[in-house]
Motif scaffolding. Structure first.
Motif, PDB file in Angstrom:
ATOM      1  N   ASP A  89       0.862  -1.177   0.000  1.00 15.71           N
ATOM      2  CA  ASP A  89       0.000   0.000   0.000  1.00 15.71           C
ATOM      3  C   ASP A  89       0.896   1.223   0.000  1.00 15.71           C
ATOM      4  OD1 ASP A  89      -2.753  -1.136   0.444  1.00 15.71           O
ATOM      5  OD2 ASP A  89      -1.710  -1.985   2.179  1.00 15.71           O
ATOM      6  N   ASN A  90       0.628   2.158  -0.912  1.00 17.21           N
ATOM      7  CA  ASN A  90       1.380   3.410  -0.974  1.00 17.21           C
ATOM      8  C   ASN A  90       0.416   4.582  -0.961  1.00 17.21           C
ATOM      9  OD1 ASN A  90       4.221   2.485  -3.108  1.00 17.21           O
ATOM     10  ND2 ASN A  90       3.810   2.030  -0.994  1.00 17.21           N
ATOM     11  N   ALA A  91       0.898   5.728  -0.485  1.00 13.81           N
ATOM     12  CA  ALA A  91       0.069   6.920  -0.336  1.00 13.81           C
ATOM     13  C   ALA A  91      -0.010   7.726  -1.629  1.00 13.81           C
ATOM     14  CB  ALA A  91       0.645   7.807   0.761  1.00 13.81           C
ATOM     15  N   PHE A  99      -7.345  15.104 -10.713  1.00 12.09           N
ATOM     16  CA  PHE A  99      -6.788  14.570  -9.476  1.00 12.09           C
ATOM     17  C   PHE A  99      -6.017  15.622  -8.681  1.00 12.09           C
ATOM     18  CE2 PHE A  99      -6.842  11.126 -12.680  1.00 12.09           C
ATOM     19  CZ  PHE A  99      -7.892  10.401 -12.135  1.00 12.09           C
ATOM     20  N   ASP A 100      -6.196  16.911  -9.020  1.00  9.55           N
ATOM     21  CA  ASP A 100      -5.540  17.999  -8.301  1.00  9.55           C
ATOM     22  C   ASP A 100      -5.839  17.890  -6.800  1.00  9.55           C
ATOM     23  OD1 ASP A 100      -4.137  20.445  -7.932  1.00  9.55           O
ATOM     24  OD2 ASP A 100      -6.052  21.514  -7.892  1.00  9.55           O
ATOM     25  N   GLN A 101      -4.806  17.901  -5.996  1.00  7.99           N
ATOM     26  CA  GLN A 101      -4.875  17.795  -4.538  1.00  7.99           C
ATOM     27  C   GLN A 101      -5.447  16.455  -4.054  1.00  7.99           C
ATOM     28  OE1 GLN A 101      -6.559  21.273  -2.686  1.00  7.99           O
ATOM     29  NE2 GLN A 101      -5.572  22.637  -4.153  1.00  7.99           N
ATOM     30  N   ALA A 102      -5.350  15.426  -4.878  1.00  8.50           N
ATOM     31  CA  ALA A 102      -5.861  14.101  -4.506  1.00  8.50           C
ATOM     32  C   ALA A 102      -5.103  13.541  -3.313  1.00  8.50           C
ATOM     33  CB  ALA A 102      -5.737  13.142  -5.685  1.00  8.50           C
ATOM     34  N   ARG A 103      -5.812  12.775  -2.505  1.00 10.52           N
ATOM     35  CA  ARG A 103      -5.235  12.020  -1.398  1.00 10.52           C
ATOM     36  C   ARG A 103      -5.893  10.643  -1.391  1.00 10.52           C
ATOM     37  NH1 ARG A 103      -2.028  15.370  -1.796  1.00 10.52           N
ATOM     38  NH2 ARG A 103      -1.308  16.866  -0.268  1.00 10.52           N
ATOM     39  N   GLY A 104      -5.244   9.701  -0.757  1.00  8.41           N
ATOM     40  CA  GLY A 104      -5.776   8.348  -0.678  1.00  8.41           C
ATOM     41  C   GLY A 104      -4.644   7.359  -0.701  1.00  8.41           C
ATOM     42  N   GLN A 105      -4.914   6.170  -1.264  1.00 10.79           N
ATOM     43  CA  GLN A 105      -3.877   5.148  -1.328  1.00 10.79           C
ATOM     44  C   GLN A 105      -4.055   4.273  -2.550  1.00 10.79           C
ATOM     45  OE1 GLN A 105      -4.011   2.612   2.088  1.00 10.79           O
ATOM     46  NE2 GLN A 105      -5.856   1.553   1.439  1.00 10.79           N
ATOM     47  N   VAL A 106      -2.965   3.596  -2.916  1.00 12.76           N
ATOM     48  CA  VAL A 106      -2.972   2.587  -3.972  1.00 12.76           C
ATOM     49  C   VAL A 106      -2.557   1.274  -3.326  1.00 12.76           C
ATOM     50  CG1 VAL A 106      -1.919   1.806  -6.129  1.00 12.76           C
ATOM     51  CG2 VAL A 106      -2.438   4.235  -5.795  1.00 12.76           C
ATOM     52  N   HIS A 107      -3.376   0.244  -3.516  1.00  8.47           N
ATOM     53  CA  HIS A 107      -3.038  -1.094  -3.046  1.00  8.47           C
ATOM     54  C   HIS A 107      -2.681  -1.926  -4.267  1.00  8.47           C
ATOM     55  CE1 HIS A 107      -3.042  -4.741  -0.677  1.00  8.47           C
ATOM     56  NE2 HIS A 107      -3.704  -5.310  -1.672  1.00  8.47           N
ATOM     57  N   ALA A 108      -1.565  -2.656  -4.202  1.00 10.03           N
ATOM     58  CA  ALA A 108      -1.133  -3.495  -5.326  1.00 10.03           C
ATOM     59  C   ALA A 108      -0.928  -4.932  -4.862  1.00 10.03           C
ATOM     60  CB  ALA A 108       0.154  -2.955  -5.926  1.00 10.03           C
TER      61      ALA A 108
END
Length: 124
Positions: A89-91, A99-108
């Motif tokens: 998981d990365n931020a 996606f300007d000012q996007a936040r969240g995560q990517v799970h691979a």
């Protein structure tokens, strides 16, 4: 996926400072339509206890780009890169366009040789 490893150790064994540069295409959940690509680098920060890399990745999608950063642990076994690589998981640290000012995560998750499933969770 295109991937190249650059060794910091002249003997070629994994070492702190090794770098991996990669590019891969992103497809929809049916694996039929290309929806974007990823480009990034990972730098080995430790080779002890299975190793770790810090990665900086750009996800290029319709509507803009996502900037993603984080650690991947367990990247080495028996002194060599782990195949298949472990899940991580990365931020999401920002983005452009939609996606300007996007936040969240990517799970691979690795789901096959040279194949990962990436799930993008945006906090809006």
């Amino acid at each position: 996926m295109q991937q190249t490893r650059f060794s910091a150790n002249s003997e070629g064994s994994p070492a702190q400072g090794d770098r991996t540069v990669f590019r891969s295409l992103l497809f929809d959940t049916d694996d039929k339509n290309q929806v974007g690509e990823t480009d990034g680098t990972c730098t080995t920060t430790t080779v002890e206890n299975g190793g770790a890399e810090e990665c900086v990745v750009t996800y290029t999608l319709a509507g803009g780009r996502l900037s993603v950063q984080g650690m991947v642990f367990g990247v080495l076994t028996t002194g060599r890169p782990t195949l298949p690589p472990p899940s991580f998981d990365n931020a999401i640290t920002g983005g452009t366009g939609e996606f300007d000012q996007a936040r969240g995560q990517v799970h691979a998750d690795t789901i096959g040789t040279g194949k990962r499933r990436c799930t993008i969770d945006l906090d809006r």
